[in-house]
Design a protein around this motif. Structure first.
Motif, PDB file in Angstrom:
ATOM      1  N   GLU A  33     -43.453  17.130  22.514  1.00  0.00           N
ATOM      2  CA  GLU A  33     -44.695  16.659  21.808  1.00  0.00           C
ATOM      3  C   GLU A  33     -44.543  14.846  21.882  1.00  0.00           C
ATOM      4  O   GLU A  33     -43.645  14.609  22.308  1.00  0.00           O
ATOM      5  CB  GLU A  33     -44.555  16.303  20.573  1.00  0.00           C
ATOM      6  CG  GLU A  33     -45.499  16.134  20.122  1.00  0.00           C
ATOM      7  CD  GLU A  33     -46.108  16.588  18.382  1.00  0.00           C
ATOM      8  OE1 GLU A  33     -46.438  17.351  17.834  1.00  0.00           O
ATOM      9  OE2 GLU A  33     -45.017  16.043  17.724  1.00  0.00           O
ATOM     10  N   ILE A  34     -45.797  14.832  23.162  1.00  0.00           N
ATOM     11  CA  ILE A  34     -46.782  13.064  23.397  1.00  0.00           C
ATOM     12  C   ILE A  34     -47.480  13.445  22.395  1.00  0.00           C
ATOM     13  O   ILE A  34     -48.437  14.404  22.622  1.00  0.00           O
ATOM     14  CB  ILE A  34     -47.145  13.744  24.066  1.00  0.00           C
ATOM     15  CG1 ILE A  34     -45.971  14.227  25.472  1.00  0.00           C
ATOM     16  CG2 ILE A  34     -47.400  11.822  25.137  1.00  0.00           C
ATOM     17  CD1 ILE A  34     -44.549  13.095  25.664  1.00  0.00           C
ATOM     18  N   VAL A  45     -60.159  10.667  25.873  1.00  0.00           N
ATOM     19  CA  VAL A  45     -59.342  10.948  26.441  1.00  0.00           C
ATOM     20  C   VAL A  45     -59.390  12.412  27.214  1.00  0.00           C
ATOM     21  O   VAL A  45     -59.826  12.873  27.842  1.00  0.00           O
ATOM     22  CB  VAL A  45     -57.859  11.466  25.482  1.00  0.00           C
ATOM     23  CG1 VAL A  45     -56.425  12.318  26.915  1.00  0.00           C
ATOM     24  CG2 VAL A  45     -57.344  10.817  24.516  1.00  0.00           C
ATOM     25  N   ARG A  46     -59.829  12.043  28.680  1.00  0.00           N
ATOM     26  CA  ARG A  46     -60.176  12.431  29.957  1.00  0.00           C
ATOM     27  C   ARG A  46     -59.170  13.492  30.787  1.00  0.00           C
ATOM     28  O   ARG A  46     -59.542  14.495  30.529  1.00  0.00           O
ATOM     29  CB  ARG A  46     -60.051  11.541  30.919  1.00  0.00           C
ATOM     30  CG  ARG A  46     -62.176  10.223  30.790  1.00  0.00           C
ATOM     31  CD  ARG A  46     -63.155   9.916  31.795  1.00  0.00           C
ATOM     32  NE  ARG A  46     -63.441   9.199  31.102  1.00  0.00           N
ATOM     33  CZ  ARG A  46     -64.654   9.748  30.601  1.00  0.00           C
ATOM     34  NH1 ARG A  46     -65.093  10.727  30.156  1.00  0.00           N
ATOM     35  NH2 ARG A  46     -65.318   8.065  30.435  1.00  0.00           N
ATOM     36  N   GLN A  47     -57.526  12.616  30.970  1.00  0.00           N
ATOM     37  CA  GLN A  47     -56.918  14.071  31.215  1.00  0.00           C
ATOM     38  C   GLN A  47     -55.578  13.688  30.718  1.00  0.00           C
ATOM     39  O   GLN A  47     -55.456  12.482  30.072  1.00  0.00           O
ATOM     40  CB  GLN A  47     -56.856  14.008  32.601  1.00  0.00           C
ATOM     41  CG  GLN A  47     -56.723  12.466  33.711  1.00  0.00           C
ATOM     42  CD  GLN A  47     -56.588  13.080  35.409  1.00  0.00           C
ATOM     43  OE1 GLN A  47     -57.423  13.482  35.446  1.00  0.00           O
ATOM     44  NE2 GLN A  47     -56.273  12.633  35.936  1.00  0.00           N
ATOM     45  N   TYR A  62     -52.949  21.404  23.275  1.00  0.00           N
ATOM     46  CA  TYR A  62     -52.982  20.350  22.369  1.00  0.00           C
ATOM     47  C   TYR A  62     -53.700  20.247  21.248  1.00  0.00           C
ATOM     48  O   TYR A  62     -53.863  21.248  21.132  1.00  0.00           O
ATOM     49  CB  TYR A  62     -53.911  19.017  22.888  1.00  0.00           C
ATOM     50  CG  TYR A  62     -55.768  19.238  23.441  1.00  0.00           C
ATOM     51  CD1 TYR A  62     -56.421  18.818  21.881  1.00  0.00           C
ATOM     52  CD2 TYR A  62     -55.956  19.480  24.227  1.00  0.00           C
ATOM     53  CE1 TYR A  62     -57.582  18.821  22.057  1.00  0.00           C
ATOM     54  CE2 TYR A  62     -57.496  19.481  24.757  1.00  0.00           C
ATOM     55  CZ  TYR A  62     -58.098  19.345  23.754  1.00  0.00           C
ATOM     56  OH  TYR A  62     -59.451  19.492  23.490  1.00  0.00           O
ATOM     57  N   ALA A  63     -53.715  19.772  19.298  1.00  0.00           N
ATOM     58  CA  ALA A  63     -54.755  20.305  18.471  1.00  0.00           C
ATOM     59  C   ALA A  63     -54.774  18.033  17.777  1.00  0.00           C
ATOM     60  O   ALA A  63     -53.841  17.332  17.981  1.00  0.00           O
ATOM     61  CB  ALA A  63     -53.682  20.558  17.688  1.00  0.00           C
ATOM     62  N   GLU A  99     -57.405   7.968  14.895  1.00  0.00           N
ATOM     63  CA  GLU A  99     -56.935   9.002  14.822  1.00  0.00           C
ATOM     64  C   GLU A  99     -56.218   9.508  16.133  1.00  0.00           C
ATOM     65  O   GLU A  99     -55.343   9.057  16.952  1.00  0.00           O
ATOM     66  CB  GLU A  99     -57.681  10.450  15.615  1.00  0.00           C
ATOM     67  CG  GLU A  99     -57.720  11.523  15.300  1.00  0.00           C
ATOM     68  CD  GLU A  99     -59.229  12.200  15.723  1.00  0.00           C
ATOM     69  OE1 GLU A  99     -59.517  13.623  14.780  1.00  0.00           O
ATOM     70  OE2 GLU A  99     -60.083  11.634  16.107  1.00  0.00           O
ATOM     71  N   ARG A 100     -54.960  11.031  16.080  1.00  0.00           N
ATOM     72  CA  ARG A 100     -53.965  11.385  16.461  1.00  0.00           C
ATOM     73  C   ARG A 100     -54.001  12.710  17.452  1.00  0.00           C
ATOM     74  O   ARG A 100     -54.802  13.092  16.323  1.00  0.00           O
ATOM     75  CB  ARG A 100     -52.858  11.180  15.894  1.00  0.00           C
ATOM     76  CG  ARG A 100     -51.691  10.284  15.670  1.00  0.00           C
ATOM     77  CD  ARG A 100     -50.999  10.539  14.655  1.00  0.00           C
ATOM     78  NE  ARG A 100     -49.880   8.855  14.706  1.00  0.00           N
ATOM     79  CZ  ARG A 100     -48.788   8.667  14.209  1.00  0.00           C
ATOM     80  NH1 ARG A 100     -48.389   9.922  14.182  1.00  0.00           N
ATOM     81  NH2 ARG A 100     -47.782   8.044  13.898  1.00  0.00           N
ATOM     82  N   LEU A 101     -53.810  12.472  18.836  1.00  0.00           N
ATOM     83  CA  LEU A 101     -53.447  13.962  19.950  1.00  0.00           C
ATOM     84  C   LEU A 101     -52.399  14.232  19.672  1.00  0.00           C
ATOM     85  O   LEU A 101     -51.950  13.205  20.322  1.00  0.00           O
ATOM     86  CB  LEU A 101     -54.786  14.056  20.892  1.00  0.00           C
ATOM     87  CG  LEU A 101     -54.787  14.563  21.683  1.00  0.00           C
ATOM     88  CD1 LEU A 101     -56.219  15.633  20.800  1.00  0.00           C
ATOM     89  CD2 LEU A 101     -55.559  14.010  23.019  1.00  0.00           C
TER      90      LEU A 101
END
Length: 131
Positions: A33-34, A45-47, A62-63, A99-101
């Motif tokens: 996990e990153i 976040v584009r890519q 992702y979530a 916020e975290r992705l």
């Protein structure tokens, strides 16, 4: 980077026993996990890109929450490819301030008879802060 149900060895990342079971799909208890977190401004976040070495099948998703629901799948490789190299996935999502992705790589093997290791050499993301 954090790992769950996996260990890092001098050869790379593998499961704790070193022997991969004959999985046919992802195991929700085993992943890398990153976490990408915005600062004071919203972040687009584009890519995200990974550089992997080794022979491994994977799914990347992702979530936003740490419970990893709801999730969005970004891509997968169902047949192990030797040294898949650099993999780039479009994300195109906006994070609110702080916020975290959570981005997870779920590895698996289709070969029960072989010890399997893979290495995540690099992980990068492209993003833009919103003014």
């Amino acid at each position: 980077m954090s790992v769950k149900g996996l260990v890092e060895t001098d050869k790379g990342i593998t499961i704790e026993t070193g022997e991969w079971p004959a999985d046919i799909d992802e195991d929700g208890k085993r992943y890398v996990e990153i976490i990408i977190q915005g600062k004071e401004k919203p972040l687009i976040v584009r890519q995200i890109s990974f550089t992997l070495e080794g022979e491994v099948c994977y799914r990347i998703a992702y979530a936003r929450g740490k419970d990893f629901y709801p999730r969005t799948d970004l891509g997968e490789q169902q047949h192990a490819a030797e040294a898949p190299g650099k993999l780039t996935f479009s994300v195109n999502t906006t994070l609110k301030p702080n916020e975290r992705l959570h981005v997870r790589l779920f590895p698996w093997s289709t070969r029960q008879d072989k010890e399997l290791h893979f290495q995540m050499k690099k992980c990068t993301f492209e993003g833009t802060e919103i003014e």
